[in-house]
Design a protein around this motif. Sequence first.
Motif, PDB file in Angstrom:
ATOM      1  N   LEU A 112     -19.216   6.963 -57.754  1.00  0.00           N
ATOM      2  CA  LEU A 112     -18.161   5.954 -57.676  1.00  0.00           C
ATOM      3  C   LEU A 112     -16.986   6.226 -58.612  1.00  0.00           C
ATOM      4  O   LEU A 112     -15.834   5.887 -58.288  1.00  0.00           O
ATOM      5  N   LEU A 113     -17.263   6.825 -59.767  1.00  0.00           N
ATOM      6  CA  LEU A 113     -16.198   7.024 -60.759  1.00  0.00           C
ATOM      7  C   LEU A 113     -15.708   8.468 -60.830  1.00  0.00           C
ATOM      8  O   LEU A 113     -14.675   8.735 -61.453  1.00  0.00           O
ATOM      9  N   GLY A 114     -16.451   9.392 -60.239  1.00  0.00           N
ATOM     10  CA  GLY A 114     -16.043  10.784 -60.290  1.00  0.00           C
ATOM     11  C   GLY A 114     -16.925  11.610 -61.205  1.00  0.00           C
ATOM     12  O   GLY A 114     -17.552  11.083 -62.136  1.00  0.00           O
ATOM     13  N   ALA A 115     -16.956  12.917 -60.955  1.00  0.00           N
ATOM     14  CA  ALA A 115     -17.823  13.808 -61.716  1.00  0.00           C
ATOM     15  C   ALA A 115     -17.499  13.808 -63.201  1.00  0.00           C
ATOM     16  O   ALA A 115     -18.391  13.953 -64.044  1.00  0.00           O
ATOM     17  N   ASP A 116     -16.216  13.636 -63.533  1.00  0.00           N
ATOM     18  CA  ASP A 116     -15.832  13.673 -64.943  1.00  0.00           C
ATOM     19  C   ASP A 116     -16.336  12.469 -65.718  1.00  0.00           C
ATOM     20  O   ASP A 116     -16.403  12.508 -66.954  1.00  0.00           O
ATOM     21  N   LYS A 117     -16.699  11.399 -65.015  1.00  0.00           N
ATOM     22  CA  LYS A 117     -17.201  10.198 -65.692  1.00  0.00           C
ATOM     23  C   LYS A 117     -18.693   9.993 -65.474  1.00  0.00           C
ATOM     24  O   LYS A 117     -19.252   8.988 -65.917  1.00  0.00           O
ATOM     25  N   MET A 118     -19.344  10.932 -64.809  1.00  0.00           N
ATOM     26  CA  MET A 118     -20.785  10.811 -64.601  1.00  0.00           C
ATOM     27  C   MET A 118     -21.525  11.230 -65.869  1.00  0.00           C
ATOM     28  O   MET A 118     -21.283  12.314 -66.402  1.00  0.00           O
ATOM     29  N   PRO A 119     -22.414  10.394 -66.364  1.00  0.00           N
ATOM     30  CA  PRO A 119     -23.164  10.770 -67.570  1.00  0.00           C
ATOM     31  C   PRO A 119     -24.156  11.880 -67.261  1.00  0.00           C
ATOM     32  O   PRO A 119     -24.595  12.050 -66.116  1.00  0.00           O
TER      33      PRO A 119
END
Length: 291
Positions: A128-135
Motif C-alpha cells: 500500500l505504501l511502496g517498497a521504500d516504506k515496507m519494513p
Amino acid sequence: MSTPSSAAATPTAAAKQSRAQRLPTPAEVQQAIVAGLDAARRNLDTLRTNIELLVKHQIEGIRDNLTTLRYDLEAIVGPYRPPVTPDIPADDTPGLIGNPAAKEGLFLYQGQTNRCVLMSTGMVIGQLLGADKMPTAQQITDEAATTPSTVYPDKYIYDPVADTYVAYADALQLLENHGITATSTQYSKGQGTNAINNVKAALTSGESVIVTVNASIAWGRAAPGDAVTANHAITVLGIDTIKNIVYVNDSAFNNPGIAMKMDVFMSSWAANDYQTITAYVTPAQQSTIAA
C-alpha cells in the motif's frame, strides 16, 4: 319493647342468591374450553419449535464435526502439494483481479518462527505504501516487540523469545501506526461466496488482503512443519477468474508469488471461518503519499 337498632337484619332473598355458588353458563363453559385448547396449542407449538431447534443444532454439530474430521485427515494423509511459483500474468490480463505481478516482490520471510501475521502485515504495508516504506522482517518484528498489545494487557504485541502468536486486532494496530485503515471480518460456514466476492471487490478497488488458512489443507503434507498450520496468515495478491487460481504470498515459504487452485484455497480458508483483513491507505495519508 322496641327492637334494638343494632340487631342483625334478616338477609333478603337476593343476598342469599349472590352467596350461593352459581353454575357457569354455556357461553362461559365454551370460552373456558377454547382458552384451554389455545393454551395447549401454544404449548405444542413451543414444544415443536424446541424439538426442531434441537434437531437442527444436532445436525449442524454433526456436520461441523465431520468437517473437522475431514480437515484432520487431510492434514495427516492428504496429498503432497508443494508451492508452485508460476510466471504471474501481467496486471492487465483479462479475467485477472488485483495486481499480483506488482505485489509479489513485496515479500517477507518468517523463517522458522511463528511470525506469519507480522510478515503478512509488513507485506501489506509495502503493497500500500511502496517498497521504500515496507519494513524489513526485523523492523516489523522489533516494532511489534515494543508496541503494547491492544488484546493482552501489560504485554507487547509480539514476544520474540517466546515466539508468541500475534492477534489480528494487534495487526490492525500495527497497520494503523503506518497510516493504514484495516478491517477484520469472519464469515459463517455457508458464506464462502460472500467472503470471496468481498475479497475480489477489495482487490478490484486497490486494497490489500490478508486471509487465514489451514496450511495443512492448503499444502497437504508439504506444509511447513515449523510454522503454525491451523491458523496461518497469508496475503492474497490477485485472483485469475478464468483459470480459477489465487495468487498469494506465504511467508512460511521463501519464495514469493505462489499459485493456489481456487477450490483448495476455499477449503483451507473455510477451516478458519474465512478470516479476512482488508486494508487501504487512510485518506489523510493518501494525499501525503501522492505529494
